[in-house]
Enzyme design. Structure first.
Site, PDB file in Angstrom:
ATOM      1  N   THR A  77       3.575 -13.289 -19.796  1.00  0.00           N
ATOM      2  CA  THR A  77       2.314 -13.070 -19.082  1.00  0.00           C
ATOM      3  C   THR A  77       1.116 -12.906 -20.021  1.00  0.00           C
ATOM      4  OG1 THR A  77       3.595 -11.966 -17.379  1.00  0.00           O
ATOM      5  CG2 THR A  77       1.218 -11.609 -17.338  1.00  0.00           C
ATOM      6  N   GLY A  83       6.669  -5.490 -21.816  1.00  0.00           N
ATOM      7  CA  GLY A  83       7.191  -4.160 -22.104  1.00  0.00           C
ATOM      8  C   GLY A  83       7.818  -4.130 -23.487  1.00  0.00           C
ATOM      9  N   ARG A  87      15.138  21.935   5.489  1.00  0.00           N
ATOM     10  CA  ARG A  87      13.849  22.298   6.058  1.00  0.00           C
ATOM     11  C   ARG A  87      13.987  22.582   7.545  1.00  0.00           C
ATOM     12  NH1 ARG A  87       9.216  24.337   4.147  1.00  0.00           N
ATOM     13  NH2 ARG A  87       7.352  23.620   5.262  1.00  0.00           N
ATOM     14  N   GLN A 125      12.003  11.972  12.970  1.00  0.00           N
ATOM     15  CA  GLN A 125      12.475  12.018  11.579  1.00  0.00           C
ATOM     16  C   GLN A 125      13.649  11.034  11.412  1.00  0.00           C
ATOM     17  OE1 GLN A 125      10.728  14.070   9.637  1.00  0.00           O
ATOM     18  NE2 GLN A 125      11.930  14.625   7.848  1.00  0.00           N
ATOM     19  N   GLU A 165       8.807 -10.253 -12.248  1.00  0.00           N
ATOM     20  CA  GLU A 165       9.851 -11.214 -11.869  1.00  0.00           C
ATOM     21  C   GLU A 165       9.477 -11.946 -10.584  1.00  0.00           C
ATOM     22  OE1 GLU A 165      12.712 -12.522 -13.146  1.00  0.00           O
ATOM     23  OE2 GLU A 165      11.962 -11.584 -14.973  1.00  0.00           O
TER      24      GLU A 165
HETATM   25  C1  FAD Z   1       5.077  -2.843 -15.105  1.00  0.00           C
HETATM   26  C2  FAD Z   1       5.011  -4.293 -15.447  1.00  0.00           C
HETATM   27  C3  FAD Z   1       5.844  -4.803 -16.427  1.00  0.00           C
HETATM   28  C4  FAD Z   1       5.775  -6.143 -16.813  1.00  0.00           C
HETATM   29  N1  FAD Z   1       6.568  -6.601 -17.835  1.00  0.00           N
HETATM   30  C5  FAD Z   1       6.398  -7.874 -18.289  1.00  0.00           C
HETATM   31  C6  FAD Z   1       7.107  -8.352 -19.422  1.00  0.00           C
HETATM   32  O1  FAD Z   1       7.921  -7.625 -20.006  1.00  0.00           O
HETATM   33  N2  FAD Z   1       6.861  -9.615 -19.877  1.00  0.00           N
HETATM   34  C7  FAD Z   1       5.969 -10.424 -19.252  1.00  0.00           C
HETATM   35  O2  FAD Z   1       5.785 -11.551 -19.706  1.00  0.00           O
HETATM   36  N3  FAD Z   1       5.276 -10.018 -18.150  1.00  0.00           N
HETATM   37  C8  FAD Z   1       5.463  -8.761 -17.658  1.00  0.00           C
HETATM   38  N4  FAD Z   1       4.738  -8.330 -16.554  1.00  0.00           N
HETATM   39  C9  FAD Z   1       3.798  -9.221 -15.889  1.00  0.00           C
HETATM   40  C10 FAD Z   1       4.278  -9.696 -14.537  1.00  0.00           C
HETATM   41  O3  FAD Z   1       5.308 -10.610 -14.684  1.00  0.00           O
HETATM   42  C11 FAD Z   1       3.103 -10.279 -13.739  1.00  0.00           C
HETATM   43  O4  FAD Z   1       2.212  -9.252 -13.478  1.00  0.00           O
HETATM   44  C12 FAD Z   1       3.570 -10.917 -12.454  1.00  0.00           C
HETATM   45  O5  FAD Z   1       4.148 -12.134 -12.752  1.00  0.00           O
HETATM   46  C13 FAD Z   1       2.462 -11.143 -11.418  1.00  0.00           C
HETATM   47  O6  FAD Z   1       1.504 -11.980 -11.928  1.00  0.00           O
HETATM   48  P1  FAD Z   1      -0.053 -11.599 -11.899  1.00  0.00           P
HETATM   49  O7  FAD Z   1      -0.197 -10.222 -12.400  1.00  0.00           O
HETATM   50  O8  FAD Z   1      -0.736 -12.692 -12.581  1.00  0.00           O
HETATM   51  O9  FAD Z   1      -0.436 -11.623 -10.356  1.00  0.00           O
HETATM   52  P2  FAD Z   1      -1.431 -12.676  -9.670  1.00  0.00           P
HETATM   53  O10 FAD Z   1      -0.756 -13.994  -9.584  1.00  0.00           O
HETATM   54  O11 FAD Z   1      -2.756 -12.623 -10.294  1.00  0.00           O
HETATM   55  O12 FAD Z   1      -1.475 -12.051  -8.213  1.00  0.00           O
HETATM   56  C14 FAD Z   1      -2.668 -11.553  -7.610  1.00  0.00           C
HETATM   57  C15 FAD Z   1      -2.607 -11.840  -6.132  1.00  0.00           C
HETATM   58  O13 FAD Z   1      -2.689 -13.234  -5.917  1.00  0.00           O
HETATM   59  C16 FAD Z   1      -1.675 -13.676  -5.053  1.00  0.00           C
HETATM   60  N5  FAD Z   1      -1.290 -15.044  -5.406  1.00  0.00           N
HETATM   61  C17 FAD Z   1      -1.117 -15.572  -6.636  1.00  0.00           C
HETATM   62  N6  FAD Z   1      -0.762 -16.857  -6.540  1.00  0.00           N
HETATM   63  C18 FAD Z   1      -0.703 -17.168  -5.225  1.00  0.00           C
HETATM   64  C19 FAD Z   1      -0.395 -18.342  -4.479  1.00  0.00           C
HETATM   65  N7  FAD Z   1      -0.060 -19.477  -5.086  1.00  0.00           N
HETATM   66  N8  FAD Z   1      -0.426 -18.287  -3.138  1.00  0.00           N
HETATM   67  C20 FAD Z   1      -0.741 -17.148  -2.508  1.00  0.00           C
HETATM   68  N9  FAD Z   1      -1.055 -16.008  -3.156  1.00  0.00           N
HETATM   69  C21 FAD Z   1      -1.033 -16.022  -4.515  1.00  0.00           C
HETATM   70  C22 FAD Z   1      -0.546 -12.686  -5.236  1.00  0.00           C
HETATM   71  O14 FAD Z   1       0.264 -12.622  -4.090  1.00  0.00           O
HETATM   72  C23 FAD Z   1      -1.306 -11.394  -5.466  1.00  0.00           C
HETATM   73  O15 FAD Z   1      -1.599 -10.819  -4.222  1.00  0.00           O
HETATM   74  C24 FAD Z   1       4.843  -6.989 -16.163  1.00  0.00           C
HETATM   75  C25 FAD Z   1       4.036  -6.474 -15.134  1.00  0.00           C
HETATM   76  C26 FAD Z   1       4.103  -5.156 -14.784  1.00  0.00           C
HETATM   77  C27 FAD Z   1       3.208  -4.637 -13.703  1.00  0.00           C
HETATM   78  C1  FAD Z   2      -2.473  18.326  -1.474  1.00  0.00           C
HETATM   79  C2  FAD Z   2      -2.264  19.374  -0.446  1.00  0.00           C
HETATM   80  C3  FAD Z   2      -3.242  20.317  -0.235  1.00  0.00           C
HETATM   81  C4  FAD Z   2      -3.058  21.342   0.679  1.00  0.00           C
HETATM   82  N1  FAD Z   2      -4.030  22.301   0.823  1.00  0.00           N
HETATM   83  C5  FAD Z   2      -3.791  23.377   1.624  1.00  0.00           C
HETATM   84  C6  FAD Z   2      -4.729  24.462   1.717  1.00  0.00           C
HETATM   85  O1  FAD Z   2      -5.796  24.436   1.069  1.00  0.00           O
HETATM   86  N2  FAD Z   2      -4.423  25.526   2.487  1.00  0.00           N
HETATM   87  C7  FAD Z   2      -3.255  25.584   3.192  1.00  0.00           C
HETATM   88  O2  FAD Z   2      -3.023  26.590   3.872  1.00  0.00           O
HETATM   89  N3  FAD Z   2      -2.353  24.561   3.166  1.00  0.00           N
HETATM   90  C8  FAD Z   2      -2.584  23.466   2.380  1.00  0.00           C
HETATM   91  N4  FAD Z   2      -1.668  22.436   2.335  1.00  0.00           N
HETATM   92  C9  FAD Z   2      -0.436  22.503   3.123  1.00  0.00           C
HETATM   93  C10 FAD Z   2      -0.423  21.524   4.294  1.00  0.00           C
HETATM   94  O3  FAD Z   2      -1.295  21.961   5.278  1.00  0.00           O
HETATM   95  C11 FAD Z   2       1.014  21.370   4.822  1.00  0.00           C
HETATM   96  O4  FAD Z   2       1.757  20.752   3.811  1.00  0.00           O
HETATM   97  C12 FAD Z   2       1.042  20.557   6.086  1.00  0.00           C
HETATM   98  O5  FAD Z   2       0.597  21.343   7.137  1.00  0.00           O
HETATM   99  C13 FAD Z   2       2.425  19.983   6.426  1.00  0.00           C
HETATM  100  O6  FAD Z   2       3.318  20.994   6.614  1.00  0.00           O
HETATM  101  P1  FAD Z   2       4.711  21.038   5.872  1.00  0.00           P
HETATM  102  O7  FAD Z   2       4.477  20.775   4.436  1.00  0.00           O
HETATM  103  O8  FAD Z   2       5.345  22.303   6.262  1.00  0.00           O
HETATM  104  O9  FAD Z   2       5.546  19.831   6.476  1.00  0.00           O
HETATM  105  P2  FAD Z   2       6.871  19.943   7.421  1.00  0.00           P
HETATM  106  O10 FAD Z   2       6.459  20.459   8.717  1.00  0.00           O
HETATM  107  O11 FAD Z   2       7.919  20.673   6.674  1.00  0.00           O
HETATM  108  O12 FAD Z   2       7.223  18.418   7.507  1.00  0.00           O
HETATM  109  C14 FAD Z   2       8.447  17.849   7.042  1.00  0.00           C
HETATM  110  C15 FAD Z   2       8.868  16.742   7.983  1.00  0.00           C
HETATM  111  O13 FAD Z   2       9.239  17.315   9.227  1.00  0.00           O
HETATM  112  C16 FAD Z   2       8.608  16.643  10.302  1.00  0.00           C
HETATM  113  N5  FAD Z   2       8.378  17.593  11.395  1.00  0.00           N
HETATM  114  C17 FAD Z   2       7.928  18.856  11.314  1.00  0.00           C
HETATM  115  N6  FAD Z   2       7.857  19.392  12.532  1.00  0.00           N
HETATM  116  C18 FAD Z   2       8.231  18.448  13.417  1.00  0.00           C
HETATM  117  C19 FAD Z   2       8.346  18.384  14.848  1.00  0.00           C
HETATM  118  N7  FAD Z   2       8.063  19.435  15.604  1.00  0.00           N
HETATM  119  N8  FAD Z   2       8.768  17.229  15.404  1.00  0.00           N
HETATM  120  C20 FAD Z   2       9.057  16.169  14.640  1.00  0.00           C
HETATM  121  N9  FAD Z   2       8.987  16.183  13.298  1.00  0.00           N
HETATM  122  C21 FAD Z   2       8.561  17.304  12.692  1.00  0.00           C
HETATM  123  C22 FAD Z   2       7.325  16.097   9.707  1.00  0.00           C
HETATM  124  O14 FAD Z   2       6.877  14.964  10.437  1.00  0.00           O
HETATM  125  C23 FAD Z   2       7.751  15.738   8.294  1.00  0.00           C
HETATM  126  O15 FAD Z   2       8.285  14.445   8.302  1.00  0.00           O
HETATM  127  C24 FAD Z   2      -1.868  21.398   1.427  1.00  0.00           C
HETATM  128  C25 FAD Z   2      -0.880  20.419   1.245  1.00  0.00           C
HETATM  129  C26 FAD Z   2      -1.065  19.404   0.313  1.00  0.00           C
HETATM  130  C27 FAD Z   2       0.013  18.385   0.137  1.00  0.00           C
END
Ligand code: FAD
Ligand code: FAD
Lengths: 664, 664
Positions: B138, B177, B310, B330, B424
């Site tokens: 690439t 890489g 939980r 869930q 890939e």
């Molecule tokens: C973590 C990581 C590790 C990597 N390691 C390696 C490595 O070890 N060696 C190496 O050589 N490379 C490496 N790569 C590169 C990687 O192979 C390329 O990023 C990958 O092939 C995608 O190509 P691009 O980034 O040019 O995407 P782009 O082709 O620029 O894609 C951009 C957008 O355009 C779209 N698009 C592109 N062409 C078309 C088309 N013909 N029709 C429709 N849509 C299209 C795509 O779907 C995408 O949404 C690595 C990349 C990452 C992120």
């Molecule tokens: C970045 C961040 C900032 C936050 N900041 C604050 C803050 O400033 N002050 C504060 O007080 N809190 C804060 N929170 C807490 C936040 O409000 C809680 O995480 C949130 O209310 C979700 O509750 P929980 O984590 O208990 O999730 P849970 O209720 O444990 O959820 C776990 C899973 O159970 C499911 N589930 C739970 N109950 C039910 C049900 N009755 N029926 C079906 N599915 C259910 C959920 O959909 C979920 O998939 C913060 C959280 C984050 C991530």
């Protein structure tokens, strides 16, 4: 924005007045001016630099955040900014900080739940930042189920105090932003206990740290809960853990607007209606919907501009390759998100109006629209944040490999955004609330209760059950009524099906649990209808500017029809549309993409984001992507030395086949 | 795994033999033993500790990675591990490193594209790690379009050398890489030019750094491309940038198995068929499918165990609250992912067979199945990695707020996994290739060419066009044929519809571009059919162990029917099923969820992951989540001091209203 504009050829294609669209996006000319001024202020100030964020360690990042937050406050005072300007400035600083919770949760909690007296005492201190507050509700063991919180606040009539205590490990406060390292005070939610009786969860103002040396007060254990998703992202916030060991606070620090404890320890309700609390929730959630549109717009702006710069395949005879924005698959992934950003903008605007309407009614003791407004904001918070979170990641993928670099801005945007799907109500739990409201609404139809607001279509359910779309050719789908009819009928028919299935259960609650997944789908269908209909309503307004309204009409159709395609199972199974009509919608979509294509850059320019705020090499206004990507790379700490630290100890002995001597 | 098992009550419910399921998951008793041994080896060795990863700065992380990689190599030698064991050990070290590319791309490239002579020279050096290699394809400007690479390798007959050169900024190698800081050598892809003629892209072995002091050789500029998504994640890898300024390499460092340049500068093809190169691609992609199942299984294991620990809501009279795993929403989010992990496992197993089959045929000069095998692996790579990436994030959301902490393991798992959707082969570009193959296949039906392998159902297209499901009651959907018939008919009918629409275009390529989004949907439908049918085939084998096969049957039905529900628009619009049949499938799904529920913990225990490998407090085997979450929190660097660094400079002056004195 000096130098060559590599996207000028795209900008020349634009068929509408971008400056007028900026006003539509901002909401008004005034709003645009304020946001523009604040964005530039932040962008031009070196203190607010943020491109080094991903390489800062946790401590450095946190120190940098304190600096930025305090400096922002200093500027706000120096420049005598209005509240609106100050809020905008904080937005553009674009780094989560304790101030978000101070202004966004602590102060509103006191305003909403404190008595006049309490407000007079605490608000001036908070508004001058002589104290810093946070919002401590969630515990290690309870988030969604607020009624299950375990922290206790036991009234001691002997001393006229509450004793705040954490009886179990799971009662430790856990997550509150700003709590871990900075806040001096908190609104703490705890079970109120008087005379051995549990009155459920109430709010209390508790001082946590000394205002002199910042040390935790006696009985208080407080700290940060550790690293979160992403490099910089939300790690600039000190989400905290807090335990109380019999901490005493004066009785007048219980927030007593709605219920009180008297000197004698008697628990009593005030005349102020409990429902007022919901007003705050409606307010907070409408800001979340607005922020969803902004975050999605950022991601879409980056992906759109880069897709116009990026060329891959299709070169004919050594000429330029095809811009990836011209590929239909790229358009089919990107343009619905562009349309969603606009759709969420307008539904957010409408929610702001809804909030004011609700507050006016509350003041007049009219609670009739509150349940509907509450369900509506809960559902829209859930819908818009879920789509935005997934949409940001989709935009990252649309940028290919380069989207995976922090310099693209997208990893940080994603990592910082996603908790929005969880806080202020888990998105699934919220849709279950919406579903409950819808089921209640339809079940009360018989008793003559007329559904209001966004549920009023349910009043026409009998008629909607008979609905079959009369679309005959692709263009018919451009008619707002064709779209609206199909979305209303789909939501109504799904709701009726759920209600029918529920009625087969003798225990309704058991039925609700069993059918929960279907109910959530129904709630989502209802919320999508709201967004579609508010977009259509917006288009009924007078919108000035050459071509502006026409572009919005295209986006509205794209929003609705891409949903119709995605959920075609719903529309088909309920008989709202035929397979032929579905396929016509799909044909129309393709042609809409072609119509939007030349305007894509203009439509993202209309967001008026500065390069500083976007924080993305791929999304640069001038499209000068490659040289800047190359430049950014060399700034990584690993490039400080040509031979990496560790080579001598590890790699060299391996290459030289002397592993036994390696320090391992 | 000492101490109390908080999930014992769940494990007691399990209705099948978990130990036997472990063998099914691993592929064989031998495979299970190897993986178990290696996992424990890594888990018990303090050098391989990884819980501190999210707080390490880039340099520390990178140094730590070199140490782990070299130490792993030392252990591999000391313990005389087999190749299979060594690969497993590297997997469980679970930290992307230069060795991944060395073993996974550099060596295979030489094996696949090098002559006997070249292999004899380079492979021993590489296999003893006397040189470290990477895969440099690439460039900044070209990823997907390999044919568009700009680096040149110009033959100089005077000196019998190639001159490797980067003529433009966009020709800089970018992403490989292991390149940035560690590799001594690379397989570099460049346009071969002899006598002014461009022969397209070929591979060359190029030494990059001195084997003594590790400094880049003259003419070479090399470095790291900077921070990527996540805290630790892929930042342990030195993805690099590389520029050549007329770097000379001997002629014999062009990989010459398939085509050669003679001493005189004549370009010639060898007798070895070009198609051999595709063999390597099939190999690499089948490992990616296997890794997808492993990564998804990790996320599902964490979310399932935590969902059993939980509890939220539903407590009756002060009793225990409901385990969130009991909520149908869930289950409806989690169990299809659990089923997908198993489904991807089995399709991966089959791909391994396919690869060997293809190689045998290639050896016998039978290229007939190659295009189909190539399309099939491309499509399955795309399908499984896309679902896995989204699935990991869904699992994180299923853990509520706590899933957002790095200590949940899920943020890192996501950040490190997602580039698999891009490298890939970009997942959309790959599905477009599949679509091309399908269109070709159907268009050749008339000429009597019989489709082979996974496309053979297309041979029955006329019959499939008449297909209407005969399901009458929910249980009918348990019949493998009911499922298979519907999936085959849907894929075939979508393909026919695409072919019909394409035939309306006079320019077929223009038609393909215009209909690309529909074509991708058709390719996905085809790939889903493959996964479903390979799962069903697996179940036709003899599978020992009490209840094991029955659980797999449940999962197979869940996999297929949850897809049928998600894509019901496809099945309905093509007339494969009626709305009633769709609704019966949905009813059955709910009951399948209930049947899997008591076995959920057993089904994730069968993955046999150590707590070390899972790296998640929420996913701990013993379910002792809360005390450990609490313990982890205090390790954050921010908790080193009670008062944070920066308080005196910034926060105190603000609280004291002395901002003018603050150092800002
Ligand atoms: C973590 C990581 C590790 C990597 N390691 C390696 C490595 O070890 N060696 C190496 O050589 N490379 C490496 N790569 C590169 C990687 O192979 C390329 O990023 C990958 O092939 C995608 O190509 P691009 O980034 O040019 O995407 P782009 O082709 O620029 O894609 C951009 C957008 O355009 C779209 N698009 C592109 N062409 C078309 C088309 N013909 N029709 C429709 N849509 C299209 C795509 O779907 C995408 O949404 C690595 C990349 C990452 C992120
Ligand atoms: C970045 C961040 C900032 C936050 N900041 C604050 C803050 O400033 N002050 C504060 O007080 N809190 C804060 N929170 C807490 C936040 O409000 C809680 O995480 C949130 O209310 C979700 O509750 P929980 O984590 O208990 O999730 P849970 O209720 O444990 O959820 C776990 C899973 O159970 C499911 N589930 C739970 N109950 C039910 C049900 N009755 N029926 C079906 N599915 C259910 C959920 O959909 C979920 O998939 C913060 C959280 C984050 C991530």
């Amino acid at each position: 924005m000096e130098g060559v504009d590599h996207l000028a050829f795209e900008r020349n294609k634009t068929q509408f007045d971008v400056e007028e669209m900026k006003i539509v996006w901002a909401g008004s000319r005034h709003a645009l001016e304020v946001s523009d001024k604040m964005a530039r202020l932040v962008a031009s100030d070196p203190v607010f630099r943020k491109d080094d964020r991903p390489v800062l360690g946790r401590k450095e990042l946190f120190k940098n955040t304190m600096k930025k937050a305090v400096y922002a406050w200093k500027r706000i005072i120096e420049l005598r900014l209005t509240e609106e300007e100050a809020a905008m400035l904080r937005t553009f600083v674009d780094q989560p900080a304790f101030t978000d919770l101070h202004w966004g949760m602590f102060i509103p909690a006191i305003k909403g739940q404190g008595t006049e007296e309490q407000q007079q005492k605490w608000l001036p201190l908070a508004q001058r930042m002589q104290i810093i507050g946070c919002y401590a509700q969630t515990e290690l063991g309870h988030g969604s189920n607020v009624q299950g919180l375990e922290t206790t606040a036991t009234f001691d009539p002997k001393t006229d105090e509450f004793v705040i205590h954490s009886p179990t490990l799971t009662s430790s406060k856990w997550w509150p932003g700003g709590l871990g390292k900075v806040s001096t005070h908190a609104v703490v939610y705890a079970r109120l206990i008087t005379d051995g009786q549990d009155h459920g969860v109430h709010g209390f103002i508790v001082q946590l740290r000394s205002l002199d040396d910042h040390l935790p007060l006696p009985g208080i254990t407080v700290g940060d809960i550790g690293m979160k998703f992403g490099n910089g992202a939300y790690n600039s916030m000190d989400n905290g853990v807090l335990r109380f060991d019999h901490v005493r606070i004066p009785r007048n620090q219980m927030l007593m607007r709605v219920s009180q404890v008297t000197r004698e320890g008697k628990y009593a309700q005030s005349s102020v209606p409990r429902q007022l609390v919901y007003g705050t929730m409606v307010y907070v959630r409408q800001t979340i919907v607005r922020d969803a549109s902004s975050a999605l717009a950022r991601a879409v702006c980056i992906a759109t501009r880069y897709s116009a710069v990026r060329r891959q395949f299709g070169s004919k005879k050594g000429g330029l390759e095809t811009q990836v924005l011209d590929y239909k698959t790229q358009q089919a992934r990107l343009f619905p998100l562009l349309a969603s950003a606009y759709a969420f903008r307008f539904v957010g605007e409408w929610l702001k109006w809804l909030y004011m309407d609700v507050m006016q009614r509350l003041q007049a003791n009219d609670f009739s629209t509150l349940p509907e407004a509450h369900a509506c904001t809960a559902g829209l918070k859930s819908l818009t944040t879920s789509i935005t979170a997934d949409g940001i990641e989709e935009c990252r993928k649309l940028c290919g490999g380069h989207g995976y670099l922090c310099s693209s801005g997208l990893p940080e945007l994603f990592a910082v955004y996603i908790p929005t799907c969880t806080y202020e109500g888990d998105n699934i739990v919220l849709q279950l609330q919406v579903a409950r409201h819808l089921i209640k609404t339809i079940s009360k139809l018989g008793s003559g209760k007329k559904p209001v607001g966004t549920t009023s279509y349910i009043g026409r359910v009998e008629q909607l059950m008979l609905y079959h779309s009369d679309v005959q050719k692709a263009e018919d789908w451009l008619q707002p009524n064709a779209v609206l009819g199909a979305f209303e009928a789909r939501a109504a028919k799904k709701l009726v099906a759920c209600a029918k299935n529920l009625s087969k259960f003798t225990n309704p609650e058991q039925g609700f649990q069993e059918l929960a997944a279907d109910l959530v789908e129904t709630a989502v269908a209802h919320c999508q209808l709201i967004v579609v209909s508010k977009f259509i309503e917006k288009l009924q307004q007078d919108i000035p500017g050459k071509g502006v309204k026409h572009q919005l009409q295209l986006l509205c159709s794209i929003y609705a029809l891409s949903l119709l395609h995605k959920h075609s199972g719903d529309f088909l199974s309920t008989g709202c549309i035929t397979p032929k009509q579905g396929s016509l919608a799909n044909d129309l979509l393709r042609s809409l993409y072609s119509q939007v294509r030349p305007n894509a850059i203009g439509l993202v320019d209309a967001f008026n984001y500065t390069d500083h705020y976007l924080g993305s090499v791929l999304g640069r206004y001038d499209g000068d992507v490659y040289p800047k990507l190359y430049e950014e790379a060399w700034k990584d700490p690993l490039n400080d030395s040509v031979v990496p630290d560790g080579f001598q100890e590890y790699i060299r002995p391996m290459l030289k086949q002397q592993l036994r001597n390696a320090r391992l």
